[in-house]
Design a protein around this motif. Structure first.
Motif, short mmCIF file in Angstrom:
data_model
loop_
_atom_site.label_atom_id
_atom_site.label_comp_id
_atom_site.label_asym_id
_atom_site.label_seq_id
_atom_site.Cartn_x
_atom_site.Cartn_y
_atom_site.Cartn_z
N PRO A 73 10.61 14.43 -4.43
CA PRO A 73 10.11 14.52 -5.81
C PRO A 73 9.24 13.33 -6.20
N ASP A 74 9.51 12.15 -5.62
CA ASP A 74 8.68 10.98 -5.92
C ASP A 74 8.89 9.91 -4.86
N LEU A 75 7.88 9.05 -4.72
CA LEU A 75 7.93 7.92 -3.80
C LEU A 75 7.28 6.73 -4.48
N GLU A 76 7.85 5.55 -4.27
CA GLU A 76 7.23 4.31 -4.71
C GLU A 76 6.83 3.50 -3.49
N VAL A 77 5.54 3.18 -3.40
CA VAL A 77 5.00 2.39 -2.29
C VAL A 77 4.40 1.12 -2.89
N TYR A 78 4.84 -0.04 -2.38
CA TYR A 78 4.39 -1.28 -3.01
C TYR A 78 4.46 -2.45 -2.04
N ALA A 79 3.78 -3.51 -2.44
CA ALA A 79 3.86 -4.79 -1.74
C ALA A 79 4.32 -5.84 -2.75
N PRO A 80 5.42 -6.56 -2.47
CA PRO A 80 5.84 -7.62 -3.39
C PRO A 80 4.76 -8.69 -3.52
N VAL A 81 4.63 -9.24 -4.71
CA VAL A 81 3.64 -10.29 -4.93
C VAL A 81 3.91 -11.48 -4.01
N SER A 82 5.18 -11.73 -3.70
CA SER A 82 5.55 -12.85 -2.84
C SER A 82 5.26 -12.57 -1.36
N ALA A 83 5.03 -11.31 -0.98
CA ALA A 83 4.72 -10.95 0.41
C ALA A 83 3.71 -9.81 0.41
N PRO A 84 2.45 -10.10 0.09
CA PRO A 84 1.45 -9.04 -0.09
C PRO A 84 1.11 -8.27 1.18
N ASN A 85 1.48 -8.79 2.36
CA ASN A 85 1.19 -8.07 3.60
C ASN A 85 2.36 -7.20 4.06
N THR A 86 3.39 -7.06 3.25
CA THR A 86 4.55 -6.23 3.59
C THR A 86 4.61 -5.02 2.66
N MET A 87 4.32 -3.86 3.22
CA MET A 87 4.39 -2.63 2.45
C MET A 87 5.81 -2.09 2.49
N THR A 88 6.32 -1.68 1.34
CA THR A 88 7.69 -1.19 1.21
C THR A 88 7.68 0.18 0.54
N VAL A 89 8.54 1.05 1.03
CA VAL A 89 8.73 2.37 0.43
C VAL A 89 10.20 2.48 0.04
N ASP A 90 10.45 2.65 -1.25
CA ASP A 90 11.82 2.93 -1.68
C ASP A 90 12.14 4.38 -1.35
N LEU A 91 13.11 4.58 -0.46
CA LEU A 91 13.43 5.94 -0.04
C LEU A 91 14.00 6.74 -1.21
#
Length: 358
Positions: A73-91
């Protein structure tokens, strides 16, 4: 002092404007990519607008084909400001997995997937990981916890032919449900994985297929079901035809208990249990045939390195070919041998070996 405060405020305004404009640009770019991709669709793509991270929210996501893929139904894809080269997806807490066209409902209590990339090296994935809690399949609890961390490392002298990259993996899974068996299984240990290419910009853009595994080995994955303990040691690599070749072995002092657990869980048929128990009885009397049956499955130079190299520890141990040690007193070694496109448990033929490279 007044000028300093004004300058600080202006700097904050500029940073906020840059963050806002960056997320807006990302959302517009993502809409274009989603619209032009045949693999992924999303009903809506919007900026997160979270000061701690730069990212997007995708609504009604579907990835893959009708035969294999997933939807959420939804996905959040982001990079923390403290680690801009690390992409994270909240499952997502709810998703649907498609395997062979059949939908499977999955639910999670929580989890995330992440990948750290190297912008100066063609967006190479230098680290990736997954953590998940409370996985249920079709409403039935299947896994209590999973933690997987993969780090890009040098290929080393033990790399199989055709390898272009390697990852050192730390794996831990607990509370794994096994059918009707009341006890849960736990798995933990290091794994070395070699690939035909290192994932990077070409794979992310769809210009190149995902890399294929060329080899995998472990110096010891610990397996537990209730009070029963076992260790898996082995090395498998692709032969010249792309089929899995090599040897692995389970070391345990309760082999029959594991067979009984497999039967109770519905994973081993009665006929298979009879053959396995007969093999266990034979091994208990005569010892393991792995040394004789596996001769030649590992290149001679690599085997020489494995036998003559001094013992190493930690990540260094993954830089040499894993050889199967003899079982400890009271243990039985159950050998799994893959050779010439066939897979055998000791002398018992199980079927064709899996294909690693097509």
């Amino acid at each position: 002092m007044r000028k300093l405060v004004i300058a600080a405020v202006l700097l904050l305004i500029l940073l906020a404007a840059g963050w806002y404009a960056g997320e807006t640009w990302l959302s517009n770019r993502a809409r274009e990519m989603v619209g032009g991709s045949g693999q992924i669709t999303a009903a809506e793509v919007t900026p997160l607008r979270n000061p701690a991270r730069v990212g997007l929210r995708l609504q009604d996501v579907d990835y893959g084909t009708a035969e294999a893929g997933f939807s959420a139904p939804d996905l959040e894809v982001y990079a923390p400001v403290s680690a801009p080269n690390t992409m994270t997806v909240d499952l997502p807490r709810q998703m649907q997995l498609r395997l062979g066209g059949a939908p499977i409902e999955l639910t999670l209590e929580g989890g995330s997937a992440r990948a750290s990339i190297s912008p100066t090296h063609e967006m190479t994935v230098r680290r990736a990981g997954v953590d998940a809690r409370g996985l249920a399949v079709g409403g039935i609890e299947a896994l209590q916890a999973l933690d997987l961390d993969a780090r890009l490392v040098h290929r080393g002298a033990a790399a199989p032919q055709g390898s272009a990259g390697a990852y050192a993996i730390d794996l831990s899974a607990s509370g794994i449900a096994l059918g009707a068996l009341p006890e849960r299984m736990e798995i933990a240990g290091p794994v070395q994985l070699w690939l035909s290419a290192v994932p990077g910009q070409a794979v992310l853009d769809g210009r190149a297929p995902p890399p294929a595994p060329t080899g995998i080995q472990t110096p010891g994955i610990e397996i537990a079901i209730g009070e029963m303990q076992a260790r898996l040691i082995g090395r498998i690599e692709a032969d010249e035809n792309g089929y899995a070749m090599g040897e692995a072995a389970f070391y345990t002092d309760d082999a029959r208990g594991f067979v009984e657990a497999g039967v109770a869980a519905g994973l081993i048929p009665q006929r298979g249990a009879m053959l396995a128990n007969a093999l266990i009885g034979n091994l208990a009397e005569t010892g393991s045939p792995a040394d004789q049956s596996s001769a030649g499955t590992v290149p001679e130079t690599a085997r020489d390195r494995a036998e003559t190299a001094p013992p190493l520890s930690g990540e260094q141990a993954m830089d040499q070919v894993v050889a199967l040690p003899p079982p400890a007193p009271g243990q039985i070694r159950l050998p799994l041998v893959l050779r010439d496109g066939e897979m055998r448990l000791g002398p018992v033929k199980l079927g064709p070996a899996p294909r690693m490279i097509r």
